[in-house]
Design an enzyme around this catalytic site. Structure first.
Site, PDB file in Angstrom:
ATOM      1  N   TYR A  54      -8.976 -10.032   2.673  1.00  0.00           N
ATOM      2  CA  TYR A  54     -10.254  -9.384   2.987  1.00  0.00           C
ATOM      3  C   TYR A  54     -11.011  -8.923   1.741  1.00  0.00           C
ATOM      4  O   TYR A  54     -12.173  -8.529   1.833  1.00  0.00           O
ATOM      5  CB  TYR A  54     -10.044  -8.196   3.951  1.00  0.00           C
ATOM      6  N   GLU A  55     -10.350  -8.974   0.575  1.00  0.00           N
ATOM      7  CA  GLU A  55     -11.062  -8.600  -0.650  1.00  0.00           C
ATOM      8  C   GLU A  55     -11.998  -9.721  -1.107  1.00  0.00           C
ATOM      9  O   GLU A  55     -12.797  -9.516  -2.022  1.00  0.00           O
ATOM     10  CB  GLU A  55     -10.073  -8.203  -1.751  1.00  0.00           C
ATOM     11  N   HIS A  59      -7.104   4.751   6.815  1.00  0.00           N
ATOM     12  CA  HIS A  59      -6.297   4.348   5.650  1.00  0.00           C
ATOM     13  C   HIS A  59      -5.577   5.544   5.017  1.00  0.00           C
ATOM     14  O   HIS A  59      -4.468   5.409   4.496  1.00  0.00           O
ATOM     15  CB  HIS A  59      -7.206   3.647   4.630  1.00  0.00           C
ATOM     16  N   HIS A  87      -5.729  -8.821  -1.227  1.00  0.00           N
ATOM     17  CA  HIS A  87      -5.675  -9.206   0.183  1.00  0.00           C
ATOM     18  C   HIS A  87      -6.780 -10.219   0.478  1.00  0.00           C
ATOM     19  O   HIS A  87      -7.788 -10.251  -0.224  1.00  0.00           O
ATOM     20  CB  HIS A  87      -5.883  -7.969   1.072  1.00  0.00           C
ATOM     21  N   MET A  97      -2.101  -6.681   7.096  1.00  0.00           N
ATOM     22  CA  MET A  97      -3.137  -7.557   6.524  1.00  0.00           C
ATOM     23  C   MET A  97      -2.667  -8.223   5.238  1.00  0.00           C
ATOM     24  O   MET A  97      -3.478  -8.547   4.373  1.00  0.00           O
ATOM     25  CB  MET A  97      -4.399  -6.732   6.235  1.00  0.00           C
ATOM     26  N   SER A  98      -1.365  -8.416   5.099  1.00  0.00           N
ATOM     27  CA  SER A  98      -0.878  -9.002   3.836  1.00  0.00           C
ATOM     28  C   SER A  98       0.360  -9.849   4.081  1.00  0.00           C
ATOM     29  O   SER A  98       0.627 -10.269   5.207  1.00  0.00           O
ATOM     30  CB  SER A  98      -0.565  -7.880   2.834  1.00  0.00           C
ATOM     31  N   HIS A 146      -3.379   0.847  -4.335  1.00  0.00           N
ATOM     32  CA  HIS A 146      -2.827  -0.298  -5.058  1.00  0.00           C
ATOM     33  C   HIS A 146      -3.175  -0.170  -6.528  1.00  0.00           C
ATOM     34  O   HIS A 146      -4.346  -0.262  -6.898  1.00  0.00           O
ATOM     35  CB  HIS A 146      -3.420  -1.605  -4.544  1.00  0.00           C
ATOM     36  N   ALA A 193       2.499  -2.000   4.231  1.00  0.00           N
ATOM     37  CA  ALA A 193       2.294  -0.959   5.231  1.00  0.00           C
ATOM     38  C   ALA A 193       1.854  -1.670   6.507  1.00  0.00           C
ATOM     39  O   ALA A 193       1.077  -2.627   6.438  1.00  0.00           O
ATOM     40  CB  ALA A 193       1.207   0.000   4.761  1.00  0.00           C
ATOM     41  N   ASN A 233       1.723   3.863  11.003  1.00  0.00           N
ATOM     42  CA  ASN A 233       0.883   4.415  12.092  1.00  0.00           C
ATOM     43  C   ASN A 233       1.221   3.656  13.363  1.00  0.00           C
ATOM     44  O   ASN A 233       1.773   2.550  13.309  1.00  0.00           O
ATOM     45  CB  ASN A 233      -0.612   4.210  11.757  1.00  0.00           C
ATOM     46  N   SER A 242       0.828  -1.212   0.000  1.00  0.00           N
ATOM     47  CA  SER A 242       0.000   0.000   0.000  1.00  0.00           C
ATOM     48  C   SER A 242       0.856   1.254   0.000  1.00  0.00           C
ATOM     49  O   SER A 242       1.691   1.437   0.890  1.00  0.00           O
ATOM     50  CB  SER A 242      -0.857   0.064   1.265  1.00  0.00           C
TER      51      SER A 242
HETATM   52  N1  HPA Z   1      -3.233  -2.640  11.303  1.00  0.00           N
HETATM   53  C1  HPA Z   1      -3.410  -3.489  10.272  1.00  0.00           C
HETATM   54  N2  HPA Z   1      -2.973  -3.236   9.054  1.00  0.00           N
HETATM   55  C2  HPA Z   1      -2.311  -2.087   8.845  1.00  0.00           C
HETATM   56  C3  HPA Z   1      -2.097  -1.157   9.873  1.00  0.00           C
HETATM   57  C4  HPA Z   1      -2.583  -1.455  11.170  1.00  0.00           C
HETATM   58  O1  HPA Z   1      -2.428  -0.676  12.130  1.00  0.00           O
HETATM   59  N3  HPA Z   1      -1.405  -0.117   9.330  1.00  0.00           N
HETATM   60  C5  HPA Z   1      -1.218  -0.423   8.025  1.00  0.00           C
HETATM   61  N4  HPA Z   1      -1.764  -1.613   7.725  1.00  0.00           N
END
Ligand code: HPA
Length: 281
Positions: A94-95, A255, A92, A219-220, A70, A122, A243, A39
């Site tokens: 979740y898609e 996001h 991903h 998540m990847s 993406h 990310a 973050n 991402s």
């Molecule tokens: N959690 C899950 N996935 C993420 C995060 C997060 O804090 N930051 C970027 N992708």
């Protein structure tokens, strides 16, 4: 039609289409690595020299990303003087769809004889003292997605029970670590926890992950690494900490913040990947 025969046939069809484009750009050279851009990290694609850009929709059966940040292009060219296959955009878990969808490109890379996979993502920072904008080399993972891309019958020549003791290749990690030192970059190293998503975690989940030994969360990446190890592809992966994980600060995540922060880390990330690749075996 579905099932292992169908998956393998689709992989081979996509590989044949991509091979033709690779030959047009690289002749008989095989990419030394496939590079998965996470991402907001697709800017690395601009570092690939004289790229041939192949939109995913031109490749049969190739899953298309639906997430903002993406793109959906394969980029064939050289990086750090080495032939590479860049993948700008991934799908991903979740898609939706079956979990093997996220590993489709890994199976194609194996069919093409690509020996290494350099993944990026990310991620939220869990470890105290680590900050957004910093990079983390993944040393190991926790698969908390509740699934595996290998679920179901064995596909092609895959190992049914792949060993994950050295999932993140020691030699490749040493190269990336050494490259960061040469560039004067801070590069953390730690454990990545993969969650299914798409919701960000709760503060209680982040406390749980910290207790379990996770340093970052995303998540990847993990499904792809599992598939790659089942096929003998060597893996190395870098997280861009975008973050503080949920509850570290007393404020919500989003996001947009994730994508904003990747912009701060882009330059370091791109230099790190390009220069590391130049030292790949
Ligand atoms: N959690 C899950 N996935 C993420 C995060 C997060 O804090 N930051 C970027 N992708």
């Amino acid at each position: 039609m579905s099932g292992p025969g169908a998956i393998q046939a689709r992989v081979e069809e996509a590989a044949a289409a991509l091979r033709a484009r690779i030959e047009a750009r690289l002749g008989d050279e095989t990419p030394r690595a496939a590079i998965t851009m996470g991402s907001g990290l697709g800017g690395l694609g601009e570092e690939i020299e004289d790229p041939v850009r192949v939109p995913y929709e031109e490749l049969p059966w190739w899953p298309r990303p639906t997430v903002i940040g993406h793109a959906g292009n394969a980029l064939i060219g050289t990086l750090g003087g080495r032939p590479v296959l860049g993948l700008s955009g991934r799908v991903h878990l979740y898609e939706g769809g079956p979990p093997d969808r996220v590993a489709f490109y890994v199976r194609v890379a194996a069919a093409l004889g690509i020996p290494a996979l350099f993944l990026s993502n990310a991620a939220g920072a869990i470890r105290e003292g680590w900050h957004p904008g910093e990079l983390m080399l993944i040393s190991d993972h926790l698969n908390l997605t509740g699934t595996s891309p290998l679920m179901g019958p064995v596909v092609g020549s895959e190992n049914r029970f792949p060993d994950l003791t050295f999932a993140y290749d020691r030699e490749l990690r040493a190269i990336v670590r050494q490259t960061a030192a040469e560039l004067g970059q801070t590069l953390h190293e730690g454990v990545y926890a993969a969650m299914h998503g798409p919701a960000f975690e709760t503060p209680a989940e982040i406390r749980m992950l910290r207790t379990l030994g996770a340093d970052a969360v995303g998540m990847s990446t993990v499904p792809e690494v599992i598939a790659a190890r089942a096929l003998g592809i060597r893996c190395v992966a870098v997280s861009c900490l975008t973050n503080y994980a949920a509850g570290v600060l007393d404020e919500p995540l989003n996001h947009e913040e994730v994508l904003e922060t990747t912009k701060l880390a882009q330059a370091d990330f791109q230099r790190l990947v390009a220069q590391s690749i130049s030292h790949f075996p």
